[in-house]
Write an enzyme that holds these catalytic residues in place. Structure first.
Site, PDB file in Angstrom:
ATOM      1  N   GLY A   1      -8.412  13.157  -9.832  1.00 31.72           N
ATOM      2  CA  GLY A   1      -7.772  14.452  -9.626  1.00 31.72           C
ATOM      3  C   GLY A   1      -7.483  14.642  -8.146  1.00 31.72           C
ATOM      4  O   GLY A   1      -8.207  14.121  -7.304  1.00 31.72           O
TER       5      GLY A   1
ATOM      6  N   SER B   1      -8.522  20.386 -10.805  1.00 31.51           N
ATOM      7  CA  SER B   1      -7.726  19.147 -10.689  1.00 31.51           C
ATOM      8  C   SER B   1      -8.102  18.137 -11.776  1.00 31.51           C
ATOM      9  O   SER B   1      -8.154  16.940 -11.537  1.00 31.51           O
ATOM     10  CB  SER B   1      -7.909  18.522  -9.299  1.00 31.51           C
ATOM     11  OG  SER B   1      -7.559  19.453  -8.308  1.00 31.51           O
TER      12      SER B   1
ATOM     13  N   SER C   1      -8.012  23.396 -14.679  1.00 27.69           N
ATOM     14  CA  SER C   1      -8.630  23.792 -13.414  1.00 27.69           C
ATOM     15  C   SER C   1      -9.324  22.572 -12.834  1.00 27.69           C
ATOM     16  O   SER C   1      -9.473  21.548 -13.496  1.00 27.69           O
ATOM     17  CB  SER C   1      -9.664  24.895 -13.655  1.00 27.69           C
ATOM     18  OG  SER C   1     -10.743  24.387 -14.404  1.00 27.69           O
TER      19      SER C   1
ATOM     20  N   GLY D   1       2.682  19.464 -12.482  1.00 26.07           N
ATOM     21  CA  GLY D   1       3.436  18.356 -13.047  1.00 26.07           C
ATOM     22  C   GLY D   1       2.749  17.637 -14.188  1.00 26.07           C
ATOM     23  O   GLY D   1       3.038  16.465 -14.462  1.00 26.07           O
TER      24      GLY D   1
ATOM     25  N   GLU E   1      -6.182  19.709  -5.067  1.00 24.93           N
ATOM     26  CA  GLU E   1      -6.784  20.701  -4.158  1.00 24.93           C
ATOM     27  C   GLU E   1      -7.179  20.115  -2.812  1.00 24.93           C
ATOM     28  O   GLU E   1      -7.326  20.836  -1.827  1.00 24.93           O
ATOM     29  CB  GLU E   1      -8.022  21.325  -4.820  1.00 24.93           C
ATOM     30  CG  GLU E   1      -7.676  22.056  -6.100  1.00 24.93           C
ATOM     31  CD  GLU E   1      -8.903  22.363  -6.935  1.00 24.93           C
ATOM     32  OE1 GLU E   1      -9.502  23.419  -6.702  1.00 24.93           O
ATOM     33  OE2 GLU E   1      -9.262  21.554  -7.806  1.00 24.93           O
TER      34      GLU E   1
END
Lengths: 286, 161, 748
Positions: free
Chosen positions: C703, C509, C507, C470, C706
């Site tokens: 972030g 986050s 990558s 997103g 994950e």
């Protein structure tokens, strides 16, 4: 996918003639949910694909004839699972049809196709065995009815002769009340190939029929006519001895990656016991 | 009588439009939609009928279009995701998918929408387990399953009883 | 404040295209004259290629190219993000099942497929290693040519690298109780529903490449290097991937397709099958031995962790996964002595790469499970031992890294509350609770450009890939917030290296924090220009004008951005442009080349029911609580957390590659590699976010994509242990494995 000749007969006789002419080089196409995978991966390389869905005699239908319920070869799992007569008289078959693949698969896959593939894991096979279904086949020599237990040989192989086409599956009249259920083991709750698929039926005379698949080269039917299994008051040890006899023909392959033989054999017993309890309950409610 | 040729003339009604087209007999409905008709909403993923990314509605029922030869669909009516919106805008399911956060990467969404659409056509007020069962043939690796089922439930609730 | 801005959950940007089928994924793009490509691979893992005969394949009508290593520049170029060890195509020897030895390009897919089957390869199968035990055997064949690693003492082994981290003195530490166990984590694959797809076309005196890649700028560098072109002659288009999860981070077959395009002078397209995608990317399996030392009062004394990760035949980014993933293995606790040894071990299997969690879930499974065992050994509650040792905000729990950057206790206590930790359970049920931590990005470089157009609409140019997380929506929300534009007046342009400024990668986050800050900076630059405009128009000092959230505040009144912009730009119109640059430089003295920009922290709590007869696990309730700093878009935060939780249930309960004796994946494809469906969800799934606005990203965000995957296995395993009394230390917890463990449990 390699190419092939595509035939779309509209009459059964045409299909029989094509099948007789081409023999093993021809493959029948009904729902295609197995065949098209095999055409793509190259494990089936027919010269001719005969699409049977436009054959008038094979149109999807579930009809009553002489007390039997006759399921036409073109009938898909969705319709079998939803059919009131199947659900009422052959509930285990409705349950089995309802777990074949996903909705999309059940909208295409036919009962006749499931039977003709003769997969040891076919979910409908145990229910058909318990209900003593007959396969109606039309061939160059005419029509014959093959008891389902005499139909399966091994994976992909049946007792159909060259040129024969399955036109229907017949379920004999439910002349004796029966409680029946289908159970299976899978690796997840969403659609999956069964590592054990089993049907148990108990009838009013005390006969118990258990059929199971995915534990050997073909689905197996075993019958207990002693009445012990059906008797809720019978001692556990007696029942266990009978179960051992009924499951004696299970011989799961050690090569399978879906489950180990010892797990399958153990689950066969777990499912057998659970299915027996449900079948007895259903008989009592019937 | 039967026909037999490497190529085959067929007629499809796709999203309400009649299309006459010559197809190779070994091409699937998915191949023809994507490569011949330019309708790339149906997606290619597993090609074994497990993932549902290629789901379309064929004569009112969902199918994995990777497991249907195009010739089999001759004479059929097909709805693809491109047929779900009209000139007035998104359909209610499409809007609910956006409102409920059912769309992450979006790759599985055309198939999810068509399965949901067919489910509601059959069963306008499904229970949660019925929705989960009805959409189990459409894998979502982003794991939006809860949002997807929420969207279907919300659409059903808004529909008249 | 508009419902489209920060803290709201507007419809996803790009969502309409995704629900109408209009979104163009890489495989949907149609170029005129494109050739379709197919790969040729062998039926085993490792083989010496004796000869390749393409003559029959070339006779197939429509075939335009059969290309092998012999047709490429010599020596065949190699590439890779960490070690340049991967050849464009197999040279002399294949090293894993599925590695291409030839590529065929033809006018149609049918011709390409037919021809691929007619490329005759004579080969000799060679001894190969597919497991840690085999790879580490002193007599094992070497996966990598030692010449690729000169002056490396490990070059004569299959250990690519060893990573040692630690502090305190584990050997000298005295603990009341020491618990030691061995855990394994399986090989799993990303299974993005979009298989990898690549296309390349000659483009003037350069080349254009389309890919499902997550890192277009990395790919641009790889292509430029292998083709010997300047970066300006390599244009990479990276359409939004249909799911990435790390599997699409780095170049795979793009160089091969680029050579095919240059050789034929035509566009060439290669869309992998799902099976080939399984052979393109996977997560490293792992074996972890962990010794946990704990005192009777619950204080952790030491963690001694040895983790062997089985990576594949080429390094890809796998060794970085090993180093960075094992680094916080001791968890978010204050542990006085820690010793971690992690090894990346090469094998003749699919090259492993980044996968959501980046090496952390493997060690988390071992260390968090072992912490439960330690708690049991001292008779302490499993929640209490975690709270007892959990780092408080500001604690240097990893001595040489960023101190704990959140009030993590909040997440743990909330998860415990939601799972009703202290309440009685029905028979057959059990509870587990685990925490996960992951080090965020250690370096970063994100440029962005924001253009405020003459009518007040906005274009954001950002090189992030929106693969479902997103990013487009969040960047549009930031621009809308800062510049006062309605969300649907913001266009976010990504995925074209000729237009969009450089971004290091998507990558870890990172994008909300690093690119988000970059976009924020670009917007603030425009705000400065607007302030100068307003000052000029109104005869004020610039310091008297404040631009905030789309409003221009003058001392005596407020103006809209559009009003100032229109008058300020004047008759010629034009636009305002702002640039952002967020740079996190490498620190060569740091073991990971940089301290964490932030930590992802999650607590997962699970109630599970186990059917002891069949081994079935039902997740009755799954609670996941993440510390996200600030949810810029709460719905997207929920989607990321729940999606990560469900993905984690995959490797916990059902996913694993099954190899045969030739190194072929037996469950290759969707029939026998099972992932969760809509029917495999927890009966109840609850996700919550802790928001203290204490992150380094815009508005205090961190972030977060994950975190909710990190400790799923640990929490589920703990619940199964609680329900049955049996600790299972190998994943996945398939019904058969659970059944077997219960059958084999010692009688009390």
């Amino acid at each position: 996918m390699h190419t092939f000749a595509y035939a779309r007969p509209t009459l059964l006789a045409e299909a029989v003639a094509l099948l007789e002419a081409h023999g093993p080089d021809a493959r029948l196409l009904a729902g295609g949910t197995d065949l098209i995978i095999r055409l793509r991966d190259g494990s089936a390389r027919p010269g001719v694909v005969i699409d049977i869905k436009r054959i008038a005699e094979l149109r999807p239908s579930i009809r009553e004839e002489a007390g039997c319920l006759v399921i036409g070869a073109g009938t898909v799992m969705t319709d079998i699972a939803a059919d009131e007569r199947v659900r009422r008289s052959y509930p285990a078959l409705a349950e089995a049809a309802a777990v074949v693949g996903s909705v999309q698969i059940r909208n295409r896959a036919t009962l006749a196709g499931n039977v003709c593939n003769a997969s040891p894991a076919a979910d409908t096979a145990p229910a058909l065995l318990v209900h003593a279904a007959r396969v109606v086949a039309v061939g160059p020599a005419g029509t014959r009815r093959i008891p389902i237990d005499g139909f399966f040989v091994r994976s992909g192989v049946t007792t159909l002769a060259r040129g024969e086409i399955v036109t229907a599956i017949e379920l004999p009249p439910p002349d004796r009340a029966m409680g029946a259920v289908h159970l299976r083991r899978t690796r997840r709750r969403g659609h999956d190939l069964a590592s054990v698929t089993l049907c148990c039926g108990v009838d009013a005379t005390g006969v118990t029929r258990i059929a199971y698949g995915s534990v050997g080269p073909r689905p197996v039917l075993a019958v207990d006519e002693s009445g012990v299994l059906a008797d809720p008051t019978a001692p556990g040890a007696a029942k266990e001895a009978i179960f051992e006899r009924l499951f004696a023909d299970a011989s799961p392959s050690p090569r399978s990656m879906r489950a180990s033989p010892d797990y399958r054999l153990a689950m066969l017993r777990v499912l057998g016991a659970r299915a027996l309890r449900i079948a007895i309950d259903r008989l009592a409610q019937a | 009588m039967s026909e037999s040729a490497a190529a085959f003339q067929i007629e499809l009604t796709v999203n309400g439009h009649r299309r006459a087209i010559e197809v190779a007999v070994h091409h699937t409905l998915l191949d023809v939609l994507r490569d011949d008709l330019g309708l790339t909403g149906a997606k290619e993923c597993c090609l074994v009928g497990e993932c549902g990314a290629c789901t379309v509605i064929l004569d009112g029922r969902t199918v994995d279009s990777c497991l249907v030869l195009a010739v089999e669909a001759d004479g059929s009516e097909i709805t693809t995701v491109e047929g779900l919106a009209d000139e007035r805008g998104l359909g209610p399911l499409q809007q609910a998918f956006l409102d409920k956060g059912a769309v992450q990467c979006g790759f599985c969404i055309p198939g999810q929408l068509l399965s949901a659409h067919a489910l509601l056509a059959d069963n306008p007020h499904p229970s949660l387990p019925e929705i989960q069962e009805g959409l189990a043939g459409n894998l979502c690796r982003c794991g939006c399953y809860r949002q997807i089922t929420d969207a279907v439930l919300a659409t059903a609730e808004r529909a008249e009883r | 404040m508009s419902a489209t801005r920060i803290g709201a959950s507007p419809n996803r940007v790009g969502g309409i295209d995704r629900v109408t089928g209009r979104n163009e994924y890489a495989a949907d793009i149609r170029l005129p004259g494109v050739l379709e490509a197919r790969l040729v691979a062998l039926d085993c893992a490792r083989a010496r290629i004796i000869s390749i005969d393409a003559s029959e394949a070339l006779r197939v009508p429509g075939v335009r190219l059969v290309m092998t290593a012999a047709d490429l520049p010599q020596p065949v170029p190699r590439f890779g993000p960490q070690f340049e060890d991967r050849p464009v195509i197999a040279v002399g020897e294949t090293k894993y099942h599925g590695e291409p030895v030839a590529i065929v390009a033809a006018e149609t897919k049918d011709a390409a497929e037919a021809a691929a089957g007619l490329v005759h390869v004579e080969y000799e199968e060679l001894p190969a290693v597919f497991t840690l035990a085999a790879a580490l055997d002193s007599a094992a064949p070497l996966v990598q040519e030692p010449a690729l690693r000169p002056n490396d003492r490990l070059a004569s082994t299959n250990v690519l690298r060893e990573h040692r981290i630690g502090w305190g003195d584990v050997d000298a530490a005295l603990a009341d109780v020491v618990v030691e166990n061995r855990y394994t984590f399986p090989m799993v694959t990303h299974f993005a529903i979009e298989p990898h797809a690549f296309m390349a076309a000659p483009d003037g005196d350069g080349i254009a490449v389309w890919s499902t890649i997550q890192h277009p700028n990395w790919l641009q560098k790889v292509i430029a290097k292998v083709l010997g072109l300047p970066l300006s002659k390599v244009r990479v288009f990276a359409p939004d991937p249909g799911g990435g999860f790390g599997g699409k981070q780095h170049a795979k077959l793009e160089p091969l397709v680029a050579f095919a395009a240059l050789r034929t002078g035509r566009p060439v397209r290669l869309v992998l099958s799902l099976e080939e995608s399984f052979q393109a990317a996977r997560r490293a399996s792992c074996e972890v031995r962990v010794r946990t030392g704990v005192n009777r009062d619950g204080a952790l004394v030491f963690e001694d962790i040895a983790a062997d990760y089985l990576i594949g035949a080429y390094a890809d980014i796998a060794d970085r996964v090993v180093g960075k993933g094992s680094y916080p293995a001791a968890g978010p606790y204050n542990v006085p002595s820690v010793r971690i040894l992690a090894r990346s071990v090469l094998s003749h299997t699919v090259p492993s790469t980044a996968f959501r969690g980046f090496g952390n879930p493997q060690v988390n499974w071992a260390v968090e499970s072992n912490l439960d065992e330690a708690a049991r050994a001292i008779g302490m509650d499993r929640l209490a031992i975690r709270l007892r040792n959990l780092a408080k905000k500001g604690d240097a729990f990893i001595p040489f890294d960023t101190p704990a950057d959140g009030d993590w206790r909040q997440a743990v206590e909330r998860a415990a509350e939601l799972i009703a930790w202290d309440t009685p359970l029905p028979p057959g049920h059990g509870r587990g609770l685990a925490v996960g931590i992951k080090s965020g990005p250690t370096t970063g470089l994100s440029y962005s450009t924001v253009r405020l157009l003459g009518d007040g609409s906005v274009i954001v140019l950002a090189g992030t890939s929106d693969m479902g997380q997103g990013a487009r929506t969040v960047f549009a929300q930031i621009a809308a917030q800062e510049l006062g534009a309605p969300l649907d007046w913001v266009t976010v342009v990504m995925g074209d290296t000729a237009i969009v400024p450089y971004d290091q990668q998507t990558s870890a986050s990172r994008s909300t924090v690093l690119m988000g800050n970059s976009v924020l900076q670009a917007c603030r630059s425009i705000q400065g220009q607007l302030a100068a405009m307003a000052a000029r128009l109104h005869g004020l000092d610039e310091a008297q004008v404040i631009v905030d959230q789309g409003v221009v505040h003058l001392p005596d009144r407020d103006l809209s951005v559009l009003d100032v912009l229109t008058r300020g730009l004047g008759r010629l119109g034009g636009e305002l442009t702002g640039n952002g640059e967020v740079r996190k430089e490498a620190d060569p003295s740091h073991p990971l080349s940089g301290a964490a920009a932030f930590f992802e922290f999650n607590c997962t709590a699970v109630e599970a029911e186990v059917d002891e007869e069949t081994g079935d696990i039902v997740i009755v309730k799954h609670v996941t609580v993440s510390d996200v700093g600030k949810a810029l878009n709460p719905l997207q935060v929920t989607m990321q957390d729940e999606g990560a939780a469900i993905q984690g249930l995959g490797h916990t309960l059902m996913e694993h590659y099954i190899y045969d004796e030739k190194g072929r994946i037996r469950n290759l494809g969707a029939i026998d590699y099972r992932i969760p469906t809509s029917m495999d969800l927890p009966l109840e799934l609850l996700s919550e976010a802790v928001e203290n606005e204490d992150g380094p990203g815009p508005y205090g965000s961190k972030g977060m994509s994950e975190g909710a995957l990190l400790c799923v296995a640990s929490a589920v395993g703990a619940a199964v242990r609680d329900a049955t009394g049996v600790a299972i230390r190998d994943l996945p917890l398939t019904p058969e494995r659970v059944w077997r463990a219960l059958r084999d449990r010692p009688m009390p």
